[in-house]
Every structure is written in C-alpha cells, then in structure tokens.
Design a protein around this motif. Structure first.
Motif, short mmCIF file in Angstrom:
data_model
loop_
_atom_site.label_atom_id
_atom_site.label_comp_id
_atom_site.label_asym_id
_atom_site.label_seq_id
_atom_site.Cartn_x
_atom_site.Cartn_y
_atom_site.Cartn_z
N ASP A 180 0.83 -1.21 0.00
CA ASP A 180 0.00 0.00 0.00
C ASP A 180 0.86 1.26 0.00
OD1 ASP A 180 -1.84 2.02 0.42
OD2 ASP A 180 -2.92 0.95 2.00
N PHE A 181 0.87 1.95 -1.15
CA PHE A 181 1.58 3.22 -1.31
C PHE A 181 0.61 4.39 -1.44
CE2 PHE A 181 4.76 0.22 -3.04
CZ PHE A 181 5.92 0.66 -2.42
N ARG A 182 -0.66 4.20 -1.09
CA ARG A 182 -1.67 5.22 -1.38
C ARG A 182 -1.37 6.59 -0.78
NH1 ARG A 182 -7.04 2.53 0.44
NH2 ARG A 182 -5.57 1.82 2.00
N THR A 183 -0.77 6.64 0.39
CA THR A 183 -0.48 7.96 0.99
C THR A 183 1.03 8.25 1.02
OG1 THR A 183 -0.51 7.02 3.22
CG2 THR A 183 -2.58 7.96 2.39
N ALA A 184 1.83 7.37 0.43
CA ALA A 184 3.29 7.58 0.36
C ALA A 184 3.58 8.60 -0.74
CB ALA A 184 3.99 6.26 0.07
N PHE A 211 -1.86 2.33 -5.23
CA PHE A 211 -1.30 3.66 -5.43
C PHE A 211 -2.44 4.66 -5.49
CE2 PHE A 211 1.62 0.74 -7.61
CZ PHE A 211 2.83 1.09 -7.04
N SER A 212 -2.10 5.95 -5.40
CA SER A 212 -3.10 6.99 -5.60
C SER A 212 -2.46 8.15 -6.37
CB SER A 212 -3.66 7.48 -4.26
OG SER A 212 -2.64 8.09 -3.50
N LEU A 213 -3.31 8.98 -6.94
CA LEU A 213 -2.83 10.16 -7.66
C LEU A 213 -2.52 11.25 -6.65
CD1 LEU A 213 -5.42 10.20 -10.58
CD2 LEU A 213 -2.98 9.78 -10.78
N PRO A 214 -1.57 12.13 -6.91
CA PRO A 214 -0.70 12.21 -8.08
C PRO A 214 0.60 11.42 -7.93
CG PRO A 214 -0.37 14.17 -6.77
CD PRO A 214 -1.43 13.32 -6.06
N ALA A 215 0.86 10.84 -6.76
CA ALA A 215 2.15 10.18 -6.52
C ALA A 215 2.42 8.99 -7.43
CB ALA A 215 2.22 9.73 -5.06
N LEU A 239 5.78 5.94 -10.98
CA LEU A 239 5.96 4.71 -11.75
C LEU A 239 6.42 5.01 -13.18
CD1 LEU A 239 2.75 2.72 -10.72
CD2 LEU A 239 5.04 2.48 -9.80
N LEU A 240 6.27 6.27 -13.59
CA LEU A 240 6.57 6.64 -14.97
C LEU A 240 7.80 7.52 -15.09
CD1 LEU A 240 2.90 7.58 -15.96
CD2 LEU A 240 4.09 5.43 -16.43
N SER A 241 8.46 7.84 -14.00
CA SER A 241 9.53 8.83 -14.01
C SER A 241 10.68 8.48 -14.95
CB SER A 241 10.05 9.08 -12.61
OG SER A 241 10.55 7.90 -12.06
N LYS A 242 10.96 7.20 -15.16
CA LYS A 242 12.08 6.84 -16.03
C LYS A 242 11.83 7.21 -17.48
CE LYS A 242 11.43 2.11 -17.63
NZ LYS A 242 12.05 0.79 -17.66
N TYR A 243 10.56 7.47 -17.83
CA TYR A 243 10.24 7.79 -19.23
C TYR A 243 10.36 9.27 -19.54
CZ TYR A 243 8.45 3.06 -19.06
OH TYR A 243 8.35 1.70 -18.90
N ASP A 269 5.91 14.39 -19.60
CA ASP A 269 5.13 15.41 -18.88
C ASP A 269 3.69 14.97 -18.79
OD1 ASP A 269 7.25 17.18 -18.48
OD2 ASP A 269 7.01 18.06 -20.46
N ILE A 270 3.17 14.93 -17.58
CA ILE A 270 1.77 14.56 -17.37
C ILE A 270 1.04 15.79 -16.85
CG2 ILE A 270 0.19 13.03 -16.14
CD1 ILE A 270 2.61 11.08 -15.86
N GLU A 271 0.04 16.23 -17.60
CA GLU A 271 -0.69 17.43 -17.21
C GLU A 271 -2.02 17.06 -16.56
OE1 GLU A 271 -1.01 20.39 -20.26
OE2 GLU A 271 1.03 20.04 -20.94
N GLY A 272 -2.54 18.01 -15.80
CA GLY A 272 -3.88 17.84 -15.23
C GLY A 272 -3.91 17.11 -13.91
N LEU A 273 -2.76 16.91 -13.28
CA LEU A 273 -2.75 16.22 -11.98
C LEU A 273 -2.64 17.17 -10.80
CD1 LEU A 273 -0.50 13.11 -12.75
CD2 LEU A 273 -2.97 13.19 -12.49
#
Length: 193
Positions: free
Chosen positions: A152-156, A173-177, A181-185, A188-192
């Motif tokens: 459980d990483f929901r609040t990490a 997991f939860s947004l926006p954290a 999982l995508l940082s290596k790519y 840019d993710i907008e709208g979070l």
C-alpha cells in the motif's frame, strides 16, 4: 558466556554510549529517550520490545534479533537491517527517521511504516508484500527486484518505482504520486495538480 535475560523492564533516558546496555535477551522491555548512537548491538535479542524517542543511528546489528519490535519517534539513520538474525524478524515504525537504512533481501511481509522518512533507503530484492507505507517519504529509495504485491503506497510520496524491475500485483497507489511509476520515461503529465 551466558547472556542475561531481562523481561518487562523499562529503560528511560539512558545514554548507552557512556555505559553500555548489557548484552542479553530483552523481552517485553521498553526503551524511552535512550541513546544507542553507534553502539554495537550485535548478538543482542529484542523480542516484543518498544523503542520510543530513541537514537539508534549507526548501530551495528550483526545477528541481532528483532522480533515484534516497535519503533516510535526514533532516529535510525544508516542501519543495515539485513545483518539482523532473519529468524522471526518483524518490526514496525511510526514517526521515525530511517534515512540511508538498508533492508536488502529481507522478508518484510505486512511491515507497517507510518509517518516515516525513508530517504535513500535500499529495499533491493526485499519482499514487501502487503507492507503499508502510510504518509511516508520515499525520496530516492531504491526498489530493484523488490516484491511489492498488495503493498500500500496510497499515501506515500516521492517514490520512484520501475514496474519492469519490480513485482507489482494488486499494489495500491493513488494520484498524483503514482506518477513515480513513470519517471524513467521523462514524460510530462498534465492535469494532476
């Protein structure tokens, strides 16, 4: 040399850097406001013991037994938990500083980390199945070949986890954290916000 057996004893505001804690087997003991800084706790045994407001930074843990140990408001910087006795190894952390600690290859199923700072911690090849990271700072923590099933990483926050290098199944997991999982790519993710 026979080890001492100490049960249900309270230790308060003691500085074990000046007078060492006797080597032994501690069961059901509580340590409050004690200083263990750089102490060699190799071969000690702590079963169902609680540590509150203690400094255990840079403590040596070679073959140390930690079974059902609880740490609250403790400083545990730079500890190598993989050197502990693996038999019955279990603990939980609440409001602790665990920066630069290592849990390399440990079986830590269902371990609870609450409100804890885990910056630059090494979880490589560890089994963190069903572990909980509640309000934990995982900045630069290493997850490599780590089992994270039902973790459980929901609040990490501040974590970076490569799904290709770790076992993720029913991991929470939860947004926006979750963007960690995508940082290596480098996208840019907008709208979070």
């Amino acid at each position: 040399m026979a080890q001492e057996y100490i049960a249900d004893k309270s230790f308060e505001k003691l500085d074990f850097t000046k007078a060492a804690l006797p080597q032994g087997e501690y069961e059901g003991c509580s340590f409050t406001g004690c200083n263990f800084y750089e102490m060699d706790l190799s071969g000690y045994s702590f079963s169902s013991c609680s540590f509150t407001g203690c400094n255990l930074s840079l403590v040596k843990l070679v073959k140390t037994r930690l079974s059902e140990a609880s740490f609250k408001d403790c400083k545990l910087l730079g500890l190598k938990f993989e050197q502990c006795n693996a038999f019955g190894l279990s603990f939980h952390f609440d409001k602790c500083l665990l920066d630069h600690a290592s849990f390399f290859q440990l079986k830590l199923k269902k371990t609870i980390f609450k409100n804890t700072q885990l910056r630059e911690v090494d979880f490589s090849a560890a089994d963190l199945s069903q572990a909980v990271f509640e309000e934990c700072d995982l900045w630069m923590a290493t997850f490599d070949q780590t089992i994270l099933e039902k973790t459980d990483f929901r609040t990490a926050f501040n974590y970076t986890i490569d799904p290709e290098l770790n076992r993720l199944k029913k991991t929470r997991f939860s947004l926006p954290a979750v963007t960690g999982l995508l940082s290596k790519y480098d996208i840019d993710i907008e709208g979070l916000n």
